[in-house]
Design a protein around this motif. Structure first.
Motif, PDB file in Angstrom:
ATOM      1  N   MET A 192      10.926   5.006   7.047  1.00 13.25           N
ATOM      2  CA  MET A 192       9.510   4.914   7.384  1.00 13.25           C
ATOM      3  C   MET A 192       8.654   4.901   6.126  1.00 13.25           C
ATOM      4  SD  MET A 192       6.713   7.347   7.734  1.00 13.25           S
ATOM      5  CE  MET A 192       7.056   8.810   8.730  1.00 13.25           C
ATOM      6  N   VAL A 193       7.658   4.023   6.110  1.00 16.54           N
ATOM      7  CA  VAL A 193       6.654   3.984   5.046  1.00 16.54           C
ATOM      8  C   VAL A 193       5.468   4.807   5.546  1.00 16.54           C
ATOM      9  CG1 VAL A 193       5.164   2.536   3.615  1.00 16.54           C
ATOM     10  CG2 VAL A 193       7.426   1.697   4.333  1.00 16.54           C
ATOM     11  N   ALA A 194       5.074   5.801   4.764  1.00 16.06           N
ATOM     12  CA  ALA A 194       4.154   6.821   5.255  1.00 16.06           C
ATOM     13  C   ALA A 194       2.699   6.391   5.332  1.00 16.06           C
ATOM     14  CB  ALA A 194       4.268   8.073   4.388  1.00 16.06           C
ATOM     15  N   HIS A 195       2.327   5.333   4.639  1.00 15.83           N
ATOM     16  CA  HIS A 195       0.949   4.818   4.661  1.00 15.83           C
ATOM     17  C   HIS A 195       0.999   3.305   4.530  1.00 15.83           C
ATOM     18  CE1 HIS A 195      -0.740   8.870   3.707  1.00 15.83           C
ATOM     19  NE2 HIS A 195       0.308   8.974   2.906  1.00 15.83           N
ATOM     20  N   VAL A 196       0.106   2.637   5.216  1.00 15.17           N
ATOM     21  CA  VAL A 196       0.015   1.182   5.060  1.00 15.17           C
ATOM     22  C   VAL A 196      -0.293   0.816   3.613  1.00 15.17           C
ATOM     23  CG1 VAL A 196      -1.257  -0.882   5.767  1.00 15.17           C
ATOM     24  CG2 VAL A 196      -0.667   0.854   7.459  1.00 15.17           C
ATOM     25  N   GLU A 197      -1.140   1.615   2.947  1.00 12.38           N
ATOM     26  CA  GLU A 197      -1.563   1.258   1.590  1.00 12.38           C
ATOM     27  C   GLU A 197      -0.454   1.383   0.552  1.00 12.38           C
ATOM     28  OE1 GLU A 197      -3.407   5.377   2.497  1.00 12.38           O
ATOM     29  OE2 GLU A 197      -3.050   3.466   3.535  1.00 12.38           O
ATOM     30  N   GLU A 198       0.693   1.954   0.916  1.00  6.55           N
ATOM     31  CA  GLU A 198       1.813   1.974  -0.024  1.00  6.55           C
ATOM     32  C   GLU A 198       2.259   0.568  -0.400  1.00  6.55           C
ATOM     33  OE1 GLU A 198       2.865   4.742  -1.548  1.00  6.55           O
ATOM     34  OE2 GLU A 198       1.247   5.695  -0.393  1.00  6.55           O
ATOM     35  N   PHE A 199       1.986  -0.403   0.445  1.00  3.03           N
ATOM     36  CA  PHE A 199       2.348  -1.789   0.132  1.00  3.03           C
ATOM     37  C   PHE A 199       1.505  -2.343  -1.013  1.00  3.03           C
ATOM     38  CE2 PHE A 199       4.099  -1.219   4.320  1.00  3.03           C
ATOM     39  CZ  PHE A 199       5.259  -1.976   4.300  1.00  3.03           C
ATOM     40  N   PHE A 200       0.314  -1.783  -1.242  1.00  3.09           N
ATOM     41  CA  PHE A 200      -0.513  -2.241  -2.360  1.00  3.09           C
ATOM     42  C   PHE A 200       0.202  -2.040  -3.693  1.00  3.09           C
ATOM     43  CE2 PHE A 200      -4.511  -1.183   0.294  1.00  3.09           C
ATOM     44  CZ  PHE A 200      -4.569  -2.468   0.800  1.00  3.09           C
ATOM     45  N   THR A 201       0.824  -0.879  -3.852  1.00  3.92           N
ATOM     46  CA  THR A 201       1.489  -0.565  -5.119  1.00  3.92           C
ATOM     47  C   THR A 201       2.986  -0.832  -5.088  1.00  3.92           C
ATOM     48  OG1 THR A 201       1.694   1.744  -4.388  1.00  3.92           O
ATOM     49  CG2 THR A 201      -0.214   1.182  -5.761  1.00  3.92           C
ATOM     50  N   GLY A 202       3.563  -0.893  -3.881  1.00  4.35           N
ATOM     51  CA  GLY A 202       5.018  -0.969  -3.789  1.00  4.35           C
ATOM     52  C   GLY A 202       5.587  -2.313  -3.408  1.00  4.35           C
ATOM     53  N   PHE A 203       4.705  -3.283  -3.037  1.00  5.58           N
ATOM     54  CA  PHE A 203       5.245  -4.568  -2.616  1.00  5.58           C
ATOM     55  C   PHE A 203       4.360  -5.750  -3.031  1.00  5.58           C
ATOM     56  CE2 PHE A 203       5.656  -8.072   0.434  1.00  5.58           C
ATOM     57  CZ  PHE A 203       7.009  -8.359   0.274  1.00  5.58           C
ATOM     58  N   PHE A 204       3.082  -5.675  -2.740  1.00 10.76           N
ATOM     59  CA  PHE A 204       2.203  -6.801  -3.049  1.00 10.76           C
ATOM     60  C   PHE A 204       2.008  -6.935  -4.560  1.00 10.76           C
ATOM     61  CE2 PHE A 204       0.406  -5.717   1.291  1.00 10.76           C
ATOM     62  CZ  PHE A 204       0.980  -6.814   1.928  1.00 10.76           C
ATOM     63  N   PRO A 205       1.671  -8.135  -5.039  1.00 15.64           N
ATOM     64  CA  PRO A 205       1.437  -8.321  -6.481  1.00 15.64           C
ATOM     65  C   PRO A 205       0.290  -7.438  -6.980  1.00 15.64           C
ATOM     66  CG  PRO A 205       1.629 -10.437  -5.356  1.00 15.64           C
ATOM     67  CD  PRO A 205       1.541  -9.402  -4.284  1.00 15.64           C
ATOM     68  N   PRO A 211      -3.146  -6.422  -8.619  1.00 13.55           N
ATOM     69  CA  PRO A 211      -4.429  -7.134  -8.625  1.00 13.55           C
ATOM     70  C   PRO A 211      -4.794  -7.571 -10.040  1.00 13.55           C
ATOM     71  CG  PRO A 211      -4.788  -4.776  -8.468  1.00 13.55           C
ATOM     72  CD  PRO A 211      -3.305  -4.979  -8.355  1.00 13.55           C
ATOM     73  N   PRO A 212      -5.753  -8.477 -10.172  1.00 16.88           N
ATOM     74  CA  PRO A 212      -6.187  -8.916 -11.511  1.00 16.88           C
ATOM     75  C   PRO A 212      -6.700  -7.736 -12.339  1.00 16.88           C
ATOM     76  CG  PRO A 212      -7.090 -10.342  -9.798  1.00 16.88           C
ATOM     77  CD  PRO A 212      -6.474  -9.167  -9.100  1.00 16.88           C
ATOM     78  N   ALA A 213      -6.509  -7.802 -13.613  1.00 13.75           N
ATOM     79  CA  ALA A 213      -6.934  -6.713 -14.504  1.00 13.75           C
ATOM     80  C   ALA A 213      -8.427  -6.453 -14.414  1.00 13.75           C
ATOM     81  CB  ALA A 213      -6.542  -7.040 -15.947  1.00 13.75           C
ATOM     82  N   ASP A 214      -9.195  -7.513 -14.142  1.00 18.24           N
ATOM     83  CA  ASP A 214     -10.647  -7.348 -14.088  1.00 18.24           C
ATOM     84  C   ASP A 214     -11.159  -7.060 -12.673  1.00 18.24           C
ATOM     85  OD1 ASP A 214     -10.083  -9.799 -13.011  1.00 18.24           O
ATOM     86  OD2 ASP A 214     -11.655 -10.887 -14.086  1.00 18.24           O
ATOM     87  N   ASP A 215     -10.247  -6.863 -11.714  1.00 16.75           N
ATOM     88  CA  ASP A 215     -10.656  -6.572 -10.343  1.00 16.75           C
ATOM     89  C   ASP A 215      -9.549  -5.752  -9.674  1.00 16.75           C
ATOM     90  OD1 ASP A 215     -11.916  -6.483  -7.917  1.00 16.75           O
ATOM     91  OD2 ASP A 215     -11.679  -8.620  -7.449  1.00 16.75           O
ATOM     92  N   GLN A 216      -9.441  -4.499 -10.087  1.00 22.79           N
ATOM     93  CA  GLN A 216      -8.323  -3.661  -9.685  1.00 22.79           C
ATOM     94  C   GLN A 216      -8.291  -3.316  -8.197  1.00 22.79           C
ATOM     95  OE1 GLN A 216      -5.519  -2.105 -11.680  1.00 22.79           O
ATOM     96  NE2 GLN A 216      -6.063  -4.134 -12.410  1.00 22.79           N
ATOM     97  N   GLN A 217      -9.411  -3.459  -7.500  1.00 21.96           N
ATOM     98  CA  GLN A 217      -9.439  -3.148  -6.078  1.00 21.96           C
ATOM     99  C   GLN A 217      -9.409  -4.396  -5.206  1.00 21.96           C
ATOM    100  OE1 GLN A 217      -8.833  -0.120  -5.497  1.00 21.96           O
ATOM    101  NE2 GLN A 217      -9.221   0.507  -7.613  1.00 21.96           N
ATOM    102  N   ALA A 218      -9.079  -5.526  -5.800  1.00 25.84           N
ATOM    103  CA  ALA A 218      -8.970  -6.758  -5.018  1.00 25.84           C
ATOM    104  C   ALA A 218      -7.809  -6.629  -4.033  1.00 25.84           C
ATOM    105  CB  ALA A 218      -8.751  -7.954  -5.935  1.00 25.84           C
ATOM    106  N   PRO A 219      -7.988  -7.075  -2.801  1.00 25.52           N
ATOM    107  CA  PRO A 219      -6.889  -7.014  -1.839  1.00 25.52           C
ATOM    108  C   PRO A 219      -5.886  -8.126  -2.098  1.00 25.52           C
ATOM    109  CG  PRO A 219      -8.781  -8.071  -0.841  1.00 25.52           C
ATOM    110  CD  PRO A 219      -9.221  -7.630  -2.208  1.00 25.52           C
TER     111      PRO A 219
END
Length: 446
Positions: free
Chosen positions: A216-229, A231-239
């Protein structure tokens, strides 16, 4: 004469405001059952519960005189709710969960020794009012987040065995665990029959974690750091790009893993970034009176309010991501993450999560499945010997909610159950209100 006595008993059960200790048999009559085995309803039927287990549906058996009968009067009977991600560690919070219709919970870390052992056992035996309790032991690779530290493979294996001996069902992995320690922990957990759940481990990544058996993955947002590319250096909160959602879904489905939907949690965190007034509003909300004084102090100290970060685009992305997972039949399980994050109140937060899923476009069936049927399937898959729950069917734990309206049409009815049965013990509305009043009064006095 017998019918008259039974009518009087029914009236007493519904109006007396008492908690009924589990009898050998309790009968629900004239209930519309939403069994949650599939999307359907069984109208105006009878459900018989014996020794805390659902015995039958739709069978009119001859019962001994004096058998407790709960006349549903056409109300709706649904499985009890499951909060699959919280940090509840005391009896008052258990009572608040139960009063909100939560009949199963998974503590996802930092349970006290007394709660993980003595309280968990007492609740699961029915000696203390509360939902059925499962616990996860959390480990990390350094003390940055305050968790139990394991650095080597040997330490990881020993910790798994220790957690198993102390009644934990799961090992929860955290961000800074080393690749070596994760591999040993996953291997030992499999050997010990324990499930692995938790965060993205930075040194490993979700793809390798799921391949190693993380359930089980404990939070949906874990995919931001653990799977998805990244984000750009100049836009760290880009989805991430929406086109990558299909890749994440394919990964999860390939390994049969579950994902905890925490849309409300992430949205609540995002709303307080750089906004102390948001935390003040959380503390002033009516349900905050049920939060312990210690947690209220921690809410006021929330570090999120000191950071000026705009997560709004990621919040919107998560909603689209969760909707896509639901439509692809990814096993979504709902969690409230209360009470350690400002704005998240035990029990209430789970209903808020259901509402957030509905707001993301999930159907009531999909959202209710994430809080009933799918958690039951997840526990059956990962915890050997656990009683079946999450559906209304013979042989399942008698964890039930009686609500006024059809929750597949009006999910808000789940917030105000007429009564809750947990493990065969019935608590009517008056008893639930008394639980809330007791907790609120006691915590207001501190």
């Amino acid at each position: 004469m017998r019918a008259g006595l039974r009518a009087l008993l029914t009236l007493w059960l519904l109006l007396a405001g008492a908690t009924v200790a589990r009898a050998e048999t309790i009968v629900f009559t004239d209930v519309n059952v939403v069994p949650m085995d599939r999307e359907r309803m069984i109208p105006h039927t009878t459900v018989i519960v014996t020794d805390g287990v659902i015995e039958s549906i739709g069978i009119m058996a001859k019962l001994p005189a004096g058998t407790p009968v709960i006349d549903g009067k056409g109300a709706w009977l649904v499985p009890g709710l499951a909060d699959m991600h919280n940090h509840v560690t005391n009896r008052d919070d258990l009572a608040v969960l139960l009063a909100n219709g939560v009949t199963t919970m998974l503590n996802m870390g930092e349970a006290t020794n007394a709660f993980a052992g003595r309280t968990r056992i007492a609740v699961n035996r029915g000696e203390v009012p509360g939902p059925q309790v499962f616990t996860a032991f959390v480990v990390d690779g350094d003390p940055q987040y305050g968790h139990f530290v394991v650095r080597t493979a040997e330490e990881a294996r020993a910790t798994v065995r220790l957690a198993k001996a102390n009644g934990y069902s799961f090992m929860k992995v955290y961000t800074n665990l080393s690749a070596e320690a994760f591999a040993a922990l996953a291997d030992e957990a499999k050997a010990q029959g324990m499930g692995v759940v938790g965060h993205n481990v930075a040194a490993v990544g979700l793809a390798k974690q799921l391949a190693a058996g993380q359930a089980m993955v404990a939070h949906v947002e874990e995919f931001f750091t653990g799977f998805f590319p990244e984000p750009p250096a100049d836009d760290q909160q880009a989805p991430p790009a929406d086109a990558r959602i299909a890749d994440a879904i394919a990964l999860v489905k390939a390994h049969g893993a579950a994902v905890t939907s925490d849309l409300f949690t992430y949205r609540t965190i995002a709303a307080q970034f750089g906004r102390p007034e948001a935390v003040t509003a959380y503390l002033a909300a009516p349900e905050a009176r049920y939060v312990s004084p210690a947690d209220r102090i921690e809410w006021a100290r929330s570090g999120y309010q000191k950071k000026a970060v705009d997560l709004s685009r990621r919040v919107a992305f998560e909603a689209r991501f969760v909707k896509a997972m639901a439509d692809a039949d990814v096993p979504l399980i709902a969690g409230g993450d209360a009470p350690t994050i400002a704005g998240l109140v035990p029990g209430f937060a789970l209903h808020d999560e259901i509402d957030a899923m509905l707001g993301a476009g999930l159907t009531p069936w999909q959202a209710l499945s994430a809080a009933t049927r799918t958690p039951g399937e997840f526990i059956a898959k990962t915890v050997s010997g656990a009683a079946k729950f999450g559906a209304i069917a013979p042989g399942y734990r008698a964890d039930l909610l009686l609500v006024a309206e059809n929750p597949l049409e009006k999910p808000a009815t789940l917030r105000t159950p007429a009564g809750v049965m947990v493990g065969g013990r019935w608590h009517d509305r008056a008893a639930l209100d008394a639980m809330l009043a007791d907790v609120g009064g006691r915590r207001a006095a501190h």
